[in-house]
Design a protein around this motif. Sequence first.
Motif, PDB file in Angstrom:
ATOM      1  N   GLY A 114      -2.208  -1.954  -8.701  1.00 34.37           N
ATOM      2  CA  GLY A 114      -2.606  -3.090  -7.878  1.00 34.37           C
ATOM      3  C   GLY A 114      -2.377  -2.871  -6.401  1.00 34.37           C
ATOM      4  N   LYS A 115      -1.755  -1.766  -6.044  1.00 35.56           N
ATOM      5  CA  LYS A 115      -1.533  -1.461  -4.633  1.00 35.56           C
ATOM      6  C   LYS A 115      -2.768  -0.773  -4.049  1.00 35.56           C
ATOM      7  CE  LYS A 115       3.451  -1.130  -4.588  1.00 35.56           C
ATOM      8  NZ  LYS A 115       4.609  -0.354  -4.203  1.00 35.56           N
ATOM      9  N   LEU A 116      -2.895  -0.886  -2.736  1.00 33.46           N
ATOM     10  CA  LEU A 116      -3.921  -0.145  -2.021  1.00 33.46           C
ATOM     11  C   LEU A 116      -3.431   1.285  -1.862  1.00 33.46           C
ATOM     12  CD1 LEU A 116      -6.445   0.185  -0.216  1.00 33.46           C
ATOM     13  CD2 LEU A 116      -5.074  -0.684   1.682  1.00 33.46           C
ATOM     14  N   VAL A 117      -4.249   2.235  -2.270  1.00 25.91           N
ATOM     15  CA  VAL A 117      -3.923   3.646  -2.111  1.00 25.91           C
ATOM     16  C   VAL A 117      -4.790   4.187  -0.977  1.00 25.91           C
ATOM     17  CG1 VAL A 117      -3.880   5.923  -3.201  1.00 25.91           C
ATOM     18  CG2 VAL A 117      -3.405   3.865  -4.574  1.00 25.91           C
ATOM     19  N   ILE A 118      -4.138   4.617   0.103  1.00 26.75           N
ATOM     20  CA  ILE A 118      -4.858   5.198   1.232  1.00 26.75           C
ATOM     21  C   ILE A 118      -4.966   6.691   0.970  1.00 26.75           C
ATOM     22  CG2 ILE A 118      -4.844   5.576   3.722  1.00 26.75           C
ATOM     23  CD1 ILE A 118      -3.279   2.884   3.901  1.00 26.75           C
ATOM     24  N   ILE A 119      -6.196   7.133   0.739  1.00 30.12           N
ATOM     25  CA  ILE A 119      -6.455   8.508   0.303  1.00 30.12           C
ATOM     26  C   ILE A 119      -6.516   9.466   1.483  1.00 30.12           C
ATOM     27  CG2 ILE A 119      -8.127   9.990  -0.894  1.00 30.12           C
ATOM     28  CD1 ILE A 119      -8.909   7.386  -2.487  1.00 30.12           C
ATOM     29  N   THR A 120      -7.222   9.074   2.521  1.00 29.81           N
ATOM     30  CA  THR A 120      -7.301   9.892   3.717  1.00 29.81           C
ATOM     31  C   THR A 120      -7.667   9.027   4.914  1.00 29.81           C
ATOM     32  OG1 THR A 120      -8.114  11.985   4.666  1.00 29.81           O
ATOM     33  CG2 THR A 120      -9.741  10.600   3.536  1.00 29.81           C
ATOM     34  N   VAL A 178     -10.956   5.171   7.257  1.00 31.55           N
ATOM     35  CA  VAL A 178      -9.902   5.130   6.247  1.00 31.55           C
ATOM     36  C   VAL A 178     -10.582   5.091   4.889  1.00 31.55           C
ATOM     37  CG1 VAL A 178      -7.902   3.872   5.361  1.00 31.55           C
ATOM     38  CG2 VAL A 178      -8.422   3.802   7.808  1.00 31.55           C
ATOM     39  N   VAL A 179     -10.183   5.991   3.991  1.00 32.22           N
ATOM     40  CA  VAL A 179     -10.702   5.978   2.631  1.00 32.22           C
ATOM     41  C   VAL A 179      -9.585   5.496   1.726  1.00 32.22           C
ATOM     42  CG1 VAL A 179     -11.662   7.352   0.744  1.00 32.22           C
ATOM     43  CG2 VAL A 179     -12.283   7.880   3.113  1.00 32.22           C
ATOM     44  N   TYR A 229       0.838  -1.193   0.000  1.00 34.49           N
ATOM     45  CA  TYR A 229       0.000   0.000   0.000  1.00 34.49           C
ATOM     46  C   TYR A 229       0.875   1.247   0.000  1.00 34.49           C
ATOM     47  CZ  TYR A 229       0.893   0.178   5.054  1.00 34.49           C
ATOM     48  OH  TYR A 229       1.483   0.233   6.288  1.00 34.49           O
ATOM     49  N   VAL A 230       0.268   2.332  -0.436  1.00 33.63           N
ATOM     50  CA  VAL A 230       0.904   3.644  -0.393  1.00 33.63           C
ATOM     51  C   VAL A 230      -0.087   4.617   0.222  1.00 33.63           C
ATOM     52  CG1 VAL A 230       2.410   3.244  -2.375  1.00 33.63           C
ATOM     53  CG2 VAL A 230       0.149   4.223  -2.740  1.00 33.63           C
ATOM     54  N   MET A 231       0.464   5.668   0.817  1.00 36.57           N
ATOM     55  CA  MET A 231      -0.383   6.703   1.407  1.00 36.57           C
ATOM     56  C   MET A 231      -0.179   7.999   0.648  1.00 36.57           C
ATOM     57  SD  MET A 231      -0.199   6.056   5.486  1.00 36.57           S
ATOM     58  CE  MET A 231      -1.492   7.231   5.763  1.00 36.57           C
TER      59      MET A 231
END
Length: 93
Positions: free
Chosen positions: A83-89, A75-76, A18-20
Amino acid sequence: MFQRILKQMRDKVRNRQYVMTLHAEEEMSDDELTIFDVERGILTGEIVERQKDAQTGEWKYLVRGHTVTGDDIAVVGKIGLTGKLVIITVYRL
Protein backbone atom coordinates in the motif's frame (compact mmCIF):
# COMPACT_ATOMS: atom_id res chain seq x y z
CA MET A 1 -6.52 10.69 -17.08
CA PHE A 2 -5.07 8.90 -14.03
CA GLN A 3 -6.40 11.31 -11.40
CA ARG A 4 -7.33 8.60 -8.87
CA ILE A 5 -3.81 7.15 -8.93
CA LEU A 6 -2.21 10.60 -8.81
CA LYS A 7 -4.33 11.48 -5.76
CA GLN A 8 -3.21 8.25 -4.06
CA MET A 9 0.43 9.03 -4.84
CA ARG A 10 0.11 12.58 -3.48
CA ASP A 11 -1.61 11.32 -0.32
CA LYS A 12 1.21 8.82 0.22
CA VAL A 13 3.80 11.61 -0.12
CA ARG A 14 1.93 13.90 2.28
CA ASN A 15 1.67 11.09 4.86
CA ARG A 16 5.27 9.91 4.33
CA GLN A 17 3.99 6.50 3.20
CA TYR A 18 6.58 5.90 0.54
CA VAL A 19 9.85 4.09 0.00
CA MET A 20 12.60 4.68 -2.51
CA THR A 21 14.48 1.99 -4.35
CA LEU A 22 18.26 2.01 -4.21
CA HIS A 23 18.21 2.85 -7.92
CA ALA A 24 16.03 5.92 -7.25
CA GLU A 25 18.37 7.09 -4.49
CA GLU A 26 21.40 6.69 -6.78
CA GLU A 27 19.70 8.58 -9.63
CA MET A 28 18.60 11.31 -7.22
CA SER A 29 22.20 11.73 -6.08
CA ASP A 30 23.58 11.64 -9.64
CA ASP A 31 21.20 14.42 -10.73
CA GLU A 32 21.84 16.45 -7.53
CA LEU A 33 18.21 16.18 -6.45
CA THR A 34 16.89 16.06 -2.89
CA ILE A 35 13.98 14.17 -1.39
CA PHE A 36 12.17 17.52 -1.27
CA ASP A 37 12.57 17.79 -5.06
CA VAL A 38 11.09 14.32 -5.50
CA GLU A 39 8.17 15.06 -3.17
CA ARG A 40 7.47 18.37 -4.90
CA GLY A 41 7.67 16.67 -8.30
CA ILE A 42 4.84 14.35 -7.32
CA LEU A 43 2.82 17.05 -5.57
CA THR A 44 3.05 19.46 -8.54
CA GLY A 45 3.15 16.95 -11.36
CA GLU A 46 0.84 15.08 -13.64
CA ILE A 47 0.93 11.47 -14.77
CA VAL A 48 2.02 11.53 -18.40
CA GLU A 49 2.46 7.81 -19.01
CA ARG A 50 1.46 4.43 -17.60
CA GLN A 51 3.85 1.52 -18.14
CA LYS A 52 3.47 -2.17 -17.43
CA ASP A 53 6.43 -3.70 -15.62
CA ALA A 54 7.75 -6.55 -17.78
CA GLN A 55 8.80 -8.68 -14.81
CA THR A 56 5.95 -8.21 -12.33
CA GLY A 57 3.10 -7.18 -14.59
CA GLU A 58 2.35 -4.26 -12.22
CA TRP A 59 1.50 -0.80 -13.49
CA LYS A 60 3.96 2.01 -12.88
CA TYR A 61 3.42 5.68 -13.60
CA LEU A 62 5.64 8.44 -14.98
CA VAL A 63 4.97 11.75 -13.22
CA ARG A 64 6.36 14.99 -14.62
CA GLY A 65 6.56 17.87 -12.18
CA HIS A 66 8.85 20.54 -10.79
CA THR A 67 11.62 20.64 -8.20
CA VAL A 68 11.69 23.14 -5.35
CA THR A 69 13.70 25.47 -7.61
CA GLY A 70 11.30 25.07 -10.55
CA ASP A 71 13.36 22.68 -12.67
CA ASP A 72 11.57 19.86 -14.48
CA ILE A 73 11.71 16.42 -12.87
CA ALA A 74 10.37 12.97 -13.72
CA VAL A 75 9.42 10.44 -11.07
CA VAL A 76 8.46 6.84 -11.82
CA GLY A 77 6.46 5.14 -9.11
CA LYS A 78 3.82 2.59 -8.29
CA ILE A 79 1.56 1.64 -5.42
CA GLY A 80 3.23 -1.43 -3.93
CA LEU A 81 1.69 -4.55 -2.46
CA THR A 82 2.02 -3.05 1.04
CA GLY A 83 0.00 0.00 0.00
CA LYS A 84 3.01 2.30 0.08
CA LEU A 85 4.18 4.38 -2.84
CA VAL A 86 7.34 2.86 -4.29
CA ILE A 87 9.54 5.42 -6.03
CA ILE A 88 11.36 3.42 -8.69
CA THR A 89 13.48 6.11 -10.29
CA VAL A 90 13.82 9.87 -10.59
CA TYR A 91 15.64 12.12 -13.01
CA ARG A 92 16.03 15.75 -13.96
CA LEU A 93 14.56 16.65 -17.36
